[in-house]
Design a protein around this motif. Structure first.
Motif, PDB file in Angstrom:
ATOM      1  N   ASP A 108     -11.007 -20.407  27.002  1.00 46.65           N
ATOM      2  CA  ASP A 108     -10.871 -19.288  25.813  1.00 46.65           C
ATOM      3  C   ASP A 108     -11.060 -18.130  26.438  1.00 46.65           C
ATOM      4  O   ASP A 108     -12.026 -17.877  26.788  1.00 46.65           O
ATOM      5  CB  ASP A 108     -11.975 -19.834  24.697  1.00 46.65           C
ATOM      6  CG  ASP A 108     -11.920 -18.754  23.489  1.00 46.65           C
ATOM      7  OD1 ASP A 108     -11.359 -17.849  23.565  1.00 46.65           O
ATOM      8  OD2 ASP A 108     -12.838 -19.002  22.800  1.00 46.65           O
ATOM      9  N   VAL A 109      -9.972 -17.324  26.541  1.00 48.93           N
ATOM     10  CA  VAL A 109     -10.171 -15.898  27.303  1.00 48.93           C
ATOM     11  C   VAL A 109     -11.331 -15.000  26.463  1.00 48.93           C
ATOM     12  O   VAL A 109     -11.711 -14.083  27.154  1.00 48.93           O
ATOM     13  CB  VAL A 109      -8.587 -15.200  26.848  1.00 48.93           C
ATOM     14  CG1 VAL A 109      -8.300 -14.663  25.595  1.00 48.93           C
ATOM     15  CG2 VAL A 109      -8.753 -13.868  27.974  1.00 48.93           C
ATOM     16  N   ILE A 145      -4.409 -21.219  22.303  1.00 49.26           N
ATOM     17  CA  ILE A 145      -5.741 -21.076  21.483  1.00 49.26           C
ATOM     18  C   ILE A 145      -5.374 -19.615  21.076  1.00 49.26           C
ATOM     19  O   ILE A 145      -5.612 -19.314  19.973  1.00 49.26           O
ATOM     20  CB  ILE A 145      -6.736 -21.077  22.387  1.00 49.26           C
ATOM     21  CG1 ILE A 145      -7.134 -22.612  22.431  1.00 49.26           C
ATOM     22  CG2 ILE A 145      -8.061 -20.408  21.810  1.00 49.26           C
ATOM     23  CD1 ILE A 145      -8.236 -22.832  23.371  1.00 49.26           C
ATOM     24  N   LEU A 146      -5.035 -18.423  21.998  1.00 50.95           N
ATOM     25  CA  LEU A 146      -4.864 -17.070  21.569  1.00 50.95           C
ATOM     26  C   LEU A 146      -3.588 -17.056  20.748  1.00 50.95           C
ATOM     27  O   LEU A 146      -3.770 -16.235  19.625  1.00 50.95           O
ATOM     28  CB  LEU A 146      -4.659 -16.245  22.968  1.00 50.95           C
ATOM     29  CG  LEU A 146      -4.514 -14.916  22.716  1.00 50.95           C
ATOM     30  CD1 LEU A 146      -5.779 -14.197  22.173  1.00 50.95           C
ATOM     31  CD2 LEU A 146      -3.858 -14.367  23.941  1.00 50.95           C
ATOM     32  N   ASN A 201      -3.255 -34.079  26.970  1.00 49.94           N
ATOM     33  CA  ASN A 201      -4.421 -33.856  25.750  1.00 49.94           C
ATOM     34  C   ASN A 201      -4.970 -32.623  25.863  1.00 49.94           C
ATOM     35  O   ASN A 201      -5.176 -31.994  24.856  1.00 49.94           O
ATOM     36  CB  ASN A 201      -5.531 -35.148  25.860  1.00 49.94           C
ATOM     37  CG  ASN A 201      -6.265 -35.130  24.780  1.00 49.94           C
ATOM     38  OD1 ASN A 201      -5.988 -35.006  23.668  1.00 49.94           O
ATOM     39  ND2 ASN A 201      -7.471 -34.805  25.392  1.00 49.94           N
ATOM     40  N   VAL A 202      -5.188 -32.061  27.170  1.00 52.02           N
ATOM     41  CA  VAL A 202      -5.706 -30.935  27.420  1.00 52.02           C
ATOM     42  C   VAL A 202      -4.574 -29.782  27.017  1.00 52.02           C
ATOM     43  O   VAL A 202      -5.013 -28.796  26.142  1.00 52.02           O
ATOM     44  CB  VAL A 202      -5.902 -30.382  28.716  1.00 52.02           C
ATOM     45  CG1 VAL A 202      -6.599 -29.134  29.137  1.00 52.02           C
ATOM     46  CG2 VAL A 202      -7.081 -31.523  29.198  1.00 52.02           C
ATOM     47  N   ARG A 203      -3.418 -29.891  27.400  1.00 47.43           N
ATOM     48  CA  ARG A 203      -2.381 -29.105  26.795  1.00 47.43           C
ATOM     49  C   ARG A 203      -2.259 -28.920  25.436  1.00 47.43           C
ATOM     50  O   ARG A 203      -2.028 -28.006  24.858  1.00 47.43           O
ATOM     51  CB  ARG A 203      -0.940 -29.581  27.522  1.00 47.43           C
ATOM     52  CG  ARG A 203      -0.563 -29.251  28.826  1.00 47.43           C
ATOM     53  CD  ARG A 203       0.707 -29.893  29.396  1.00 47.43           C
ATOM     54  NE  ARG A 203       1.097 -29.627  30.564  1.00 47.43           N
ATOM     55  CZ  ARG A 203       1.606 -28.455  31.159  1.00 47.43           C
ATOM     56  NH1 ARG A 203       1.730 -27.525  30.144  1.00 47.43           N
ATOM     57  NH2 ARG A 203       1.856 -28.425  32.338  1.00 47.43           N
ATOM     58  N   ASN A 204      -2.383 -30.088  24.564  1.00 45.31           N
ATOM     59  CA  ASN A 204      -2.328 -30.160  23.173  1.00 45.31           C
ATOM     60  C   ASN A 204      -3.459 -29.376  22.549  1.00 45.31           C
ATOM     61  O   ASN A 204      -3.227 -28.885  21.229  1.00 45.31           O
ATOM     62  CB  ASN A 204      -2.040 -31.469  22.620  1.00 45.31           C
ATOM     63  CG  ASN A 204      -0.625 -32.086  23.006  1.00 45.31           C
ATOM     64  OD1 ASN A 204       0.158 -31.348  23.482  1.00 45.31           O
ATOM     65  ND2 ASN A 204      -0.523 -33.269  23.027  1.00 45.31           N
ATOM     66  N   LYS A 205      -4.637 -29.673  23.044  1.00 46.77           N
ATOM     67  CA  LYS A 205      -5.873 -29.359  22.328  1.00 46.77           C
ATOM     68  C   LYS A 205      -6.376 -27.762  22.970  1.00 46.77           C
ATOM     69  O   LYS A 205      -7.230 -27.253  22.228  1.00 46.77           O
ATOM     70  CB  LYS A 205      -6.920 -30.326  22.451  1.00 46.77           C
ATOM     71  CG  LYS A 205      -6.407 -31.663  21.404  1.00 46.77           C
ATOM     72  CD  LYS A 205      -7.331 -32.728  21.443  1.00 46.77           C
ATOM     73  CE  LYS A 205      -6.904 -34.069  20.974  1.00 46.77           C
ATOM     74  NZ  LYS A 205      -7.889 -35.164  20.887  1.00 46.77           N
ATOM     75  N   SER A 206      -6.384 -27.656  24.291  1.00 44.03           N
ATOM     76  CA  SER A 206      -7.350 -26.603  24.774  1.00 44.03           C
ATOM     77  C   SER A 206      -6.561 -25.639  25.657  1.00 44.03           C
ATOM     78  O   SER A 206      -7.006 -24.957  26.349  1.00 44.03           O
ATOM     79  CB  SER A 206      -8.255 -27.283  25.835  1.00 44.03           C
ATOM     80  OG  SER A 206      -9.079 -28.011  25.025  1.00 44.03           O
ATOM     81  N   VAL A 209      -1.722 -15.306  15.350  1.00 40.09           N
ATOM     82  CA  VAL A 209      -0.805 -15.363  14.268  1.00 40.09           C
ATOM     83  C   VAL A 209      -1.503 -15.599  13.026  1.00 40.09           C
ATOM     84  O   VAL A 209      -1.183 -15.118  11.946  1.00 40.09           O
ATOM     85  CB  VAL A 209       0.085 -16.442  14.717  1.00 40.09           C
ATOM     86  CG1 VAL A 209       1.008 -16.903  13.518  1.00 40.09           C
ATOM     87  CG2 VAL A 209       1.216 -16.170  15.795  1.00 40.09           C
ATOM     88  N   SER A 210      -2.667 -16.576  13.112  1.00 42.12           N
ATOM     89  CA  SER A 210      -3.439 -16.876  11.743  1.00 42.12           C
ATOM     90  C   SER A 210      -4.339 -15.819  11.167  1.00 42.12           C
ATOM     91  O   SER A 210      -4.715 -15.837  10.103  1.00 42.12           O
ATOM     92  CB  SER A 210      -4.268 -18.050  12.032  1.00 42.12           C
ATOM     93  OG  SER A 210      -5.205 -17.780  13.211  1.00 42.12           O
ATOM     94  N   ASN A 211      -4.495 -14.684  12.111  1.00 43.06           N
ATOM     95  CA  ASN A 211      -5.271 -13.471  11.580  1.00 43.06           C
ATOM     96  C   ASN A 211      -4.417 -12.347  11.509  1.00 43.06           C
ATOM     97  O   ASN A 211      -4.886 -11.298  11.564  1.00 43.06           O
ATOM     98  CB  ASN A 211      -6.395 -13.614  12.609  1.00 43.06           C
ATOM     99  CG  ASN A 211      -7.774 -14.612  12.241  1.00 43.06           C
ATOM    100  OD1 ASN A 211      -8.507 -14.505  11.436  1.00 43.06           O
ATOM    101  ND2 ASN A 211      -7.309 -15.625  12.956  1.00 43.06           N
TER     102      ASN A 211
END
Length: 360
Positions: free
Chosen positions: A228-229, A289-290, A279-284, A295-297
């Motif tokens: 998480d940056v 994440i950024l 799994n890491v690519r899909n979730k983390s 987009v959602s905010n």
């Protein structure tokens, strides 16, 4: 303003009437200037309080971080391709998957601060100011490389950056050893990028205690979400402020993950499964994440980020073309830059009859 909009609409209509455009004109939107996010709290060692559990991200910073991480990701994938095409020789350690570490760290310090790294440092080279062209040309051993083609993947340098030291752990004593830093209360942030595998061995199999943020013992430590940056940025700001206030050194463990193997000779799937990596690519994934946060905010649109992706791909492709066409250094330059400032002197070559002149 109306004339500008009319011209834009006209260009779009004309392009549609002729043939499908490769790029889409994005209409202006009323984006938010910033947004506040909850981030994962750091685990602490010998500290009463740590970095905040929230972080504010401005639209400007978000777009900058997104572009930087995409550049590093694309650059590393291109380096993988150039290595397999035999344009890059020798050792090459890629950092795709770990982009939030270098981007977040740079966002939390000052350009005048000094950074010393181990290998797997291409991302840090970029965040410290070296261009993609300078990095890829260095990997291919060309004159336009940041170390004039003589350093390669492990030895890249620029102002306030001393990077890619090939000996494991050598960057520590080059900066300062733990004991001396603690004795003299030196303003030094020690960073462990824990990608959970030492070459081909998982930390669970190699370490009696995998809590690396406590390894400084007498030095305070933080364990940070390195995917998480924003977590990395806030932890870095905290650590830098801690050091600057005269409290001495601090250790940060950034828990991250590399998608490639240890080096180019390591496929990376003999000691871990493809499912684990996916799994890491899909979730983390740090870029995902950024992107989702922005987009959602309402800090950016999907179309706008796609436009950045397009520009990044072109920048990396152009840099790669330069890296395979730029001339190699001349043999006469082999003895140059041994010292930063020194009168010219002779350097013996492979035998006593071959002489090179060293120039600073």
């Amino acid at each position: 303003m109306r004339k500008m909009l009319a011209a834009a609409v006209s260009r779009v209509l004309s392009s549609v009437s002729q043939k499908p455009a490769r790029r889409v004109l994005v209409a202006s939107c009323n984006f938010s200037n910033d947004a506040k996010f909850e981030i994962k709290k750091c685990d602490l060692h010998r500290l009463e309080k740590g970095p905040p559990g929230t972080a504010v991200l401005t639209r400007e910073d978000g777009l900058k971080y997104y572009r930087m991480m995409q550049v590093i990701r694309r650059m590393e994938l291109k380096a993988d391709q150039l290595y397999k095409q035999k344009f890059i020789r020798g050792f090459c350690h890629l950092c795709d998957g770990q982009e939030a570490c270098c981007v977040g760290l740079e966002a939390g310090i000052n350009p005048t601060d000094h950074v010393i790294t181990s290998y797997r440092a291409h991302g840090f080279c970029y965040t410290r100011g070296i261009s993609v062209r300078g990095i890829l040309a260095e990997l291919t051993g060309r004159r336009g490389g940041c170390a004039k083609g003589k350093g390669g993947s492990m030895h890249m340098y620029t102002k306030n950056f001393y990077g890619g030291n090939g000996i494991v752990g050598s960057q520590g004593p080059l900066g300062t050893a733990y004991n001396m830093a603690a004795l003299w209360k030196l303003p030094c942030v020690f960073v462990c990028e824990n990608n959970f595998y030492g070459m081909g061995t998982s930390v669970e199999r190699a370490a009696a205690t995998p809590e690396y943020y406590k390894r400084g013992n007498f030095i305070p430590g933080l364990r940070v979400d390195g995917m998480d940056v924003l977590c990395v940025r806030e932890a870095t700001k905290f650590a830098a402020d801690f050091c600057r206030s005269g409290k001495g050194p601090i250790l940060m463990e950034l828990q991250t993950y590399r998608y490639h193997g240890h080096s180019m000779s390591d496929p990376g799937v003999s000691y871990r499964t493809r499912e684990e990596i996916q799994n890491v690519r899909n979730k983390s994934d740090p870029i995902m994440i950024l992107k989702n946060r922005m987009v959602s905010n309402n800090l950016a649109s999907i179309e706008e980020l796609k436009e950045i992706d397009f520009d990044v791909r072109k920048e990396v492709d152009d840099a790669a073309q330069f890296a395979i066409t730029d001339p190699e250094p001349h043999l006469d330059e082999l003895g140059h830059h041994i010292y930063s400032s020194n009168p010219p002197f002779e350097v013996r070559g492979t035998n006593q009859w071959i002489k090179f002149k060293s120039l600073s």
